[in-house]
Every structure is written in C-alpha cells, then in structure tokens.
Design a protein around this motif. Sequence first.
Motif, mmCIF file in Angstrom:
data_model
loop_
_atom_site.group_PDB
_atom_site.id
_atom_site.type_symbol
_atom_site.label_atom_id
_atom_site.label_comp_id
_atom_site.label_asym_id
_atom_site.label_seq_id
_atom_site.Cartn_x
_atom_site.Cartn_y
_atom_site.Cartn_z
ATOM 1 N N ARG A 1 -13.357 10.851 2.423
ATOM 2 C CA ARG A 1 -14.043 10.298 3.729
ATOM 3 C C ARG A 1 -14.616 8.828 3.339
ATOM 4 N N THR A 2 -14.181 8.353 2.172
ATOM 5 C CA THR A 2 -14.758 7.157 1.728
ATOM 6 C C THR A 2 -13.952 6.082 2.576
ATOM 7 N N ALA A 3 -12.724 6.447 3.039
ATOM 8 C CA ALA A 3 -12.145 5.475 3.739
ATOM 9 C C ALA A 3 -12.768 5.284 5.101
ATOM 10 N N SER A 4 -13.650 6.001 5.535
ATOM 11 C CA SER A 4 -14.087 5.910 7.044
ATOM 12 C C SER A 4 -14.956 4.593 6.755
ATOM 13 N N ASN A 5 -15.299 4.008 5.755
ATOM 14 C CA ASN A 5 -16.434 2.843 5.760
ATOM 15 C C ASN A 5 -15.477 1.564 5.517
ATOM 16 N N ASN A 6 -14.317 1.686 5.528
ATOM 17 C CA ASN A 6 -13.292 0.482 5.193
ATOM 18 C C ASN A 6 -12.433 0.210 6.363
ATOM 19 N N ALA A 7 -11.976 -0.887 6.459
ATOM 20 C CA ALA A 7 -10.746 -1.266 7.377
ATOM 21 C C ALA A 7 -9.648 -0.635 6.694
ATOM 22 N N TRP A 8 -8.841 -0.424 7.767
ATOM 23 C CA TRP A 8 -7.299 0.232 7.634
ATOM 24 C C TRP A 8 -6.370 -0.750 7.942
ATOM 25 N N GLY A 9 -5.248 -0.608 7.376
ATOM 26 C CA GLY A 9 -4.168 -1.702 7.971
ATOM 27 C C GLY A 9 -2.871 -0.941 7.736
ATOM 28 N N TRP A 10 -1.805 -1.385 8.648
ATOM 29 C CA TRP A 10 -0.384 -0.995 8.574
ATOM 30 C C TRP A 10 0.424 -2.298 8.094
ATOM 31 N N PHE A 11 1.341 -2.052 7.213
ATOM 32 C CA PHE A 11 2.387 -3.071 6.914
ATOM 33 C C PHE A 11 3.534 -2.616 6.990
ATOM 34 N N ARG A 12 4.839 -3.525 6.861
ATOM 35 C CA ARG A 12 6.114 -2.909 6.789
ATOM 36 C C ARG A 12 6.944 -3.804 5.948
ATOM 37 N N GLN A 13 8.099 -3.211 5.459
ATOM 38 C CA GLN A 13 9.178 -3.932 4.585
ATOM 39 C C GLN A 13 10.370 -3.481 5.204
ATOM 40 N N ALA A 14 11.080 -4.444 5.459
ATOM 41 C CA ALA A 14 12.324 -4.392 5.905
ATOM 42 C C ALA A 14 13.397 -4.433 4.595
ATOM 43 N N PRO A 15 14.489 -3.936 4.481
ATOM 44 C CA PRO A 15 15.445 -4.080 3.522
ATOM 45 C C PRO A 15 15.758 -5.647 3.219
ATOM 46 N N GLY A 16 15.447 -6.113 1.955
ATOM 47 C CA GLY A 16 15.668 -7.258 1.525
ATOM 48 C C GLY A 16 14.681 -8.494 2.073
ATOM 49 N N LYS A 17 13.666 -7.991 2.481
ATOM 50 C CA LYS A 17 12.357 -8.737 2.970
ATOM 51 C C LYS A 17 11.191 -8.410 2.007
ATOM 52 N N GLU A 18 10.298 -9.480 2.303
ATOM 53 C CA GLU A 18 8.918 -9.148 1.742
ATOM 54 C C GLU A 18 8.080 -8.050 2.683
ATOM 55 N N ARG A 19 7.230 -7.396 2.155
ATOM 56 C CA ARG A 19 6.166 -6.661 2.776
ATOM 57 C C ARG A 19 5.362 -7.574 3.674
ATOM 58 N N GLU A 20 5.230 -7.115 4.898
ATOM 59 C CA GLU A 20 4.641 -7.935 5.939
ATOM 60 C C GLU A 20 3.551 -7.379 6.642
ATOM 61 N N PHE A 21 2.462 -8.023 7.193
ATOM 62 C CA PHE A 21 1.412 -7.142 7.925
ATOM 63 C C PHE A 21 1.731 -6.965 9.265
ATOM 64 N N VAL A 22 1.124 -5.900 9.661
ATOM 65 C CA VAL A 22 1.612 -5.448 11.285
ATOM 66 C C VAL A 22 0.172 -5.363 11.899
ATOM 67 N N ALA A 23 -0.769 -4.823 11.416
ATOM 68 C CA ALA A 23 -1.870 -4.336 12.243
ATOM 69 C C ALA A 23 -3.141 -4.107 11.268
ATOM 70 N N SER A 24 -4.226 -4.338 11.864
ATOM 71 C CA SER A 24 -5.464 -4.098 10.908
ATOM 72 C C SER A 24 -6.480 -3.326 11.865
ATOM 73 N N ILE A 25 -7.667 -2.666 11.402
ATOM 74 C CA ILE A 25 -8.575 -2.117 12.334
ATOM 75 C C ILE A 25 -9.947 -2.109 11.268
ATOM 76 N N SER A 26 -11.012 -2.427 12.002
ATOM 77 C CA SER A 26 -12.065 -2.514 11.216
ATOM 78 C C SER A 26 -12.817 -1.068 11.127
ATOM 79 N N TRP A 27 -13.892 -1.279 10.221
ATOM 80 C CA TRP A 27 -14.477 -0.035 10.111
ATOM 81 C C TRP A 27 -15.254 0.259 11.753
ATOM 82 N N ARG A 28 -15.158 1.580 12.003
ATOM 83 C CA ARG A 28 -15.856 1.928 13.333
ATOM 84 C C ARG A 28 -14.749 1.474 14.484
ATOM 85 N N GLY A 29 -13.712 0.824 14.090
ATOM 86 C CA GLY A 29 -12.790 0.458 15.134
ATOM 87 C C GLY A 29 -13.015 -0.699 16.041
ATOM 88 N N GLY A 30 -14.176 -1.465 15.779
ATOM 89 C CA GLY A 30 -14.706 -2.542 16.636
ATOM 90 C C GLY A 30 -13.808 -3.647 16.856
#
Length: 123
Positions: free
Chosen positions: A26-55
């Motif tokens: 549950r410690t993750a509930s105090n932190n921001a979350w993010g999604w990243f993606r990596q296509a073949p042959g490419k660098e991992r890239e940012f997709v989306a992020s959400i803050s603590w409590r989703g604000g």
Amino acid sequence: VQLQAFGGGLVQTGGSLRLSCVASKRTASNNAWGWFRQAPGKEREFVASISWRGGSTNYADSVKGRFTISRDDAKGTAYLQMNSLKPEDTAVYYCAVARSSGITSRRDSYQYWGRGTLVTVSS
C-alpha cells in the motif's frame, strides 16, 4: 514494492484495451504512478503519469485525447485506458511507481517497475 501489469493483447486499429497494474504494498498509494512503453528497437518512452490521490495527470503528446490514466488506491491499482489504438501504439507497456507524489515524465524519477505487458495493434 512489486508491480504486476496485465491486460495487454492483440487489437485492431481503432480498438480499445485497458491495462491494469497492481502493487504489492500500500505504500504505492502515497506516490505517483506512471506508464511507459517500449517499441521494438526504440527507447522506453513516457506515456502517462498520475499524482498521489489522482489530482493531476499528464500525457505524452502522442496519446493525449486517446489514453486515460487512473488509480484506485483502495485496490493498490493503476489503470491505463487506451482508445482509438493505432499500429504505432504497439509496444511493451510498463507501469512504474515514482519516488515522490507528483506527476513526472522522467524515467529516473521512478523507483519501481513492473515486468511489462505486450500490446499489439494490427492495421
């Protein structure tokens, strides 16, 4: 904190998928979350992020208006709703928990990473 992402699969262009990511603590509930993606042959890239409590959320320009990030702290889970999918969205998608509570697109701001789930969009 261990993260388990699931929900990937094969979908046609224009289709939708919802990815989920469950945290082991549950410690993750105090932190921001993010999604990243990596296509073949490419660098991992940012997709989306959400803050603590989703604000606050932020998105990569390539997914704005199509993807939505959300979180349910009671379940220790983050989601990525992906609509109007395109072949260029094909990638392994990774969820991550940040070191702090605010939104961030920086990879080095995230301390915990899931294994990834493959999304394939056929044309």
